[in-house]
Write a protein that holds these residues in place. Structure first.
Motif, short mmCIF file in Angstrom:
data_model
loop_
_atom_site.label_atom_id
_atom_site.label_comp_id
_atom_site.label_asym_id
_atom_site.label_seq_id
_atom_site.Cartn_x
_atom_site.Cartn_y
_atom_site.Cartn_z
N THR A 1 0.85 -1.18 0.00
CA THR A 1 0.00 0.00 0.00
C THR A 1 0.89 1.24 0.00
O THR A 1 1.98 1.22 0.57
N ARG A 2 0.43 2.27 -0.63
CA ARG A 2 1.24 3.47 -0.81
C ARG A 2 1.20 4.34 0.45
O ARG A 2 0.12 4.74 0.91
N LEU A 3 2.37 4.63 0.99
CA LEU A 3 2.50 5.58 2.10
C LEU A 3 3.12 6.86 1.56
O LEU A 3 4.21 6.84 0.99
N ASP A 4 2.41 7.97 1.73
CA ASP A 4 2.91 9.26 1.26
C ASP A 4 3.64 9.99 2.38
O ASP A 4 3.51 9.64 3.56
N TYR A 5 4.39 11.01 2.01
CA TYR A 5 5.12 11.84 2.97
C TYR A 5 4.43 13.20 3.09
O TYR A 5 3.70 13.64 2.19
N GLN A 6 4.70 13.84 4.21
CA GLN A 6 4.08 15.15 4.43
C GLN A 6 4.58 16.18 3.42
O GLN A 6 3.83 17.02 2.95
N HIS B 1 7.11 8.50 -2.23
CA HIS B 1 6.20 7.64 -1.47
C HIS B 1 6.95 6.35 -1.16
O HIS B 1 8.06 6.12 -1.64
N TYR B 2 6.34 5.52 -0.35
CA TYR B 2 6.94 4.22 -0.04
C TYR B 2 5.89 3.13 -0.25
O TYR B 2 4.75 3.25 0.22
N ASP B 3 6.28 2.08 -0.97
CA ASP B 3 5.39 0.94 -1.16
C ASP B 3 5.56 0.00 0.02
O ASP B 3 6.53 -0.77 0.11
N TYR B 4 4.60 0.04 0.92
CA TYR B 4 4.67 -0.63 2.21
C TYR B 4 4.12 -2.06 2.09
O TYR B 4 2.95 -2.26 1.75
N PRO B 5 4.96 -3.09 2.37
CA PRO B 5 4.50 -4.47 2.21
C PRO B 5 3.72 -4.99 3.41
O PRO B 5 4.06 -4.73 4.57
N HIS C 1 14.30 8.49 4.01
CA HIS C 1 12.98 9.12 3.89
C HIS C 1 13.14 10.63 3.77
O HIS C 1 13.96 11.23 4.49
N PRO C 2 12.34 11.29 2.91
CA PRO C 2 12.47 12.73 2.74
C PRO C 2 11.86 13.54 3.87
O PRO C 2 12.29 14.67 4.15
N ASP C 3 10.85 13.00 4.54
CA ASP C 3 10.14 13.73 5.59
C ASP C 3 9.31 12.70 6.35
O ASP C 3 9.31 11.51 6.03
N LYS C 4 8.56 13.18 7.35
CA LYS C 4 7.70 12.25 8.07
C LYS C 4 6.52 11.85 7.20
O LYS C 4 6.19 12.51 6.21
N PHE C 5 5.88 10.74 7.57
CA PHE C 5 4.77 10.24 6.79
C PHE C 5 3.55 11.15 6.91
O PHE C 5 3.32 11.79 7.95
N ALA C 6 2.74 11.18 5.86
CA ALA C 6 1.47 11.90 5.90
C ALA C 6 0.53 11.16 6.84
O ALA C 6 0.67 9.96 7.08
#
Length: 462
Positions: free
Chosen positions: A312-317, A362-366, A441-446
């Motif tokens: 699932t896609r995790l976005d950054y702030q 973004h990060y593709d979270y398994p 990671h570029p920033d904290k997660f959204a």
């Protein structure tokens, strides 16, 4: 006449044994190997303790349990006395065992105990940037190869020795884990301190999976708990409380392989802590809980196995620009004086990444799910998952059977805060990211991450 009756009885007995073996719900086998480094390496876990280990206080292990259902579907879980599982490690092992043994990549679960008395695992040039000793990089790369081979070896051993078995599930409770996020009354610094919070949320469940041979002999015990393995801070190799618990269980049941599976303990610590005696006591407490679960007569679970793996896609702030980072590095503007050295290192790495291909957006979270018929469902979450996830999933799960939620599985990409923790701030929410390089990671997660993760698990379990 007596001889004839004896022959008939023996025939019935043999026939009964064969039928039991043929009709067994499962086949299973376990294996283990020592993975303690054989040459000097640096310890992992605490950012302020970059020192080589000073010997071995307890051997580190990799352990494998292979399970096969009646239809021939197979599943392998591997537990590791290590601080993390990198995606590079899992990818390498998964590809190798698919080629060697025909095991589907989705059918492999790697989980780490998160002991802070294990070796560093480093793979990328970004991680090697700060090394002044060239031998340190060489030893890291050699250990990566050594570790990969050891894991492949025990997976092969367990798959090649599958035999009829009964698999059962039970659970108990253990109370030494405590929430470590305590609201701060300081005007500056983290809004939440890394301190014991007896009022904070916890998950004291101890799920236990037992494997018995067709002859009734206990051959493997898998048990879980949601708590950081930071009872001690030795400068030696050691499995911490989870290592003690596994050792005690194996000593109490000779010939049995005990596997510890880390739960959603990202914001949980063992208290009291920072002493070998506390590590030993916590291990004893957990081992006792496992014995209690076994004494409570675990219920046999049935098949078939159903395994799923999705991302699932995790976005950054936000995604910082090179100009923004360069300005901060030159002026020092915006740095917290208590953590400036680490913030600068993070900025230097982010700037390097921008100039060498760019930062990820973004990060593709398994996420992995493993269903044992309608009796038990595993949910394996990646990262240092905070306890809100296991509590929410177990609360909202509407399927049949029991739900076992593990964190620290397959890809330890970062802390995975819940929306609540993310909004509160503090170490798990943001500051921990500055220590991460693999991945960077570029920033904290959204603040959409919790709903993305929970929603994906829900889809997978429909």
């Amino acid at each position: 006449m007596k001889r004839l009756l004896l022959q008939i009885c023996l025939a019935w007995t043999v026939s009964g044994l064969l039928s039991a073996a043929e009709l067994a719900e499962w086949k299973a086998a376990a294996a283990k190997a020592v993975i303690t480094p054989t040459e000097p390496m640096y310890l992992a876990g605490f950012a302020n303790r970059e020192v080589p280990a000073e010997g071995t206080a307890m051997e580190l292990h990799a352990k494998s349990l292979a399970i096969e259902d009646k239809q021939g579907a197979r599943f392998v879980m591997v537990t590791l006395d290590l601080v993390e599982v990198t995606y590079q490690l899992r990818d390498a092992v998964a590809a190798a065992v698919k080629t060697k043994f025909g095991l589907p990549e989705k059918a492999l679960l790697l989980n780490c105990s998160h002991t802070h008395c294990g070796p560093e695992l480093r793979y990328t040039e970004l991680e090697f940037m700060s090394f002044t000793d060239p031998l340190r990089k060489e030893r890291c790369l050699r250990y990566n190869a050594f570790l990969t081979d050891k894991i492949i070896g025990i997976i092969g051993e367990s798959l090649q020795h599958l035999e009829p078995a009964t698999v059962s599930y039970g659970h108990a409770r253990c109370g030494f884990a405590m929430n470590r996020r305590l609201k701060s009354d300081r005007p500056t610094g983290d809004p939440y301190l890394n301190s014991p919070n007896p009022e904070g949320v916890v998950d004291h469940d101890v799920p236990v999976l037992t494997v018995n041979s067709a002859a009734g002999k206990l051959s493997a015990i898998v048990f879980g708990y949601a708590c950081h393995n930071t009872s001690m801070s030795l400068k030696q190799w050691h499995g911490d409380y989870a290592g003690h618990a596994q050792q005690m269980i194996e000593e109490a049941h000779p010939g049995t392989v005990a596997l510890f599976m880390m739960g959603c303990g990202g914001d949980q610590n063992a208290y009291p802590r920072f002493s070998p005696i506390f590590s030993l006591r916590h291990g004893q407490s957990l081992a006792t809980a496992v014995e209690a679960a076994i004494d409570a007569k675990p219920k046999p679970i049935r098949g078939p196995l159903r395994i799923d793996w999705q991302t699932t896609r995790l976005d950054y702030q936000s995604i910082p620009t090179a100009e923004l980072i360069e300005k901060r590095l030159s002026t020092g503007e915006g740095y917290d004086k208590g953590y400036e050295v680490y913030q600068r290192k993070w900025d230097e790495k982010r700037l390097y990444a921008i100039k060498n291909g760019g930062l990820r957006d973004h990060y593709d979270y398994p996420i992995q799910t493993v269903r044992f018929g309608s009796d038990l469902t595993f949910v394996a979450l990646s990262g240092e998952t905070c306890v809100d996830y296991s509590l929410r999933l177990k609360r909202e799960f509407t399927g049949p059977g029991r739900l076992w939620v593990a964190g620290y599985s397959n890809d330890i990409l970062a802390y995975i805060p819940s929306k609540r923790v993310l909004q509160e701030g503090g170490y798990e929410a943001f500051r921990s990211l500055m220590y991460w390089s693999n991945p960077l990671h570029p920033d904290k997660f959204a603040d959409t991450l919790e709903e993305r993760i929970i929603g994906k698990v829900g889809e997978m379990l429909k």
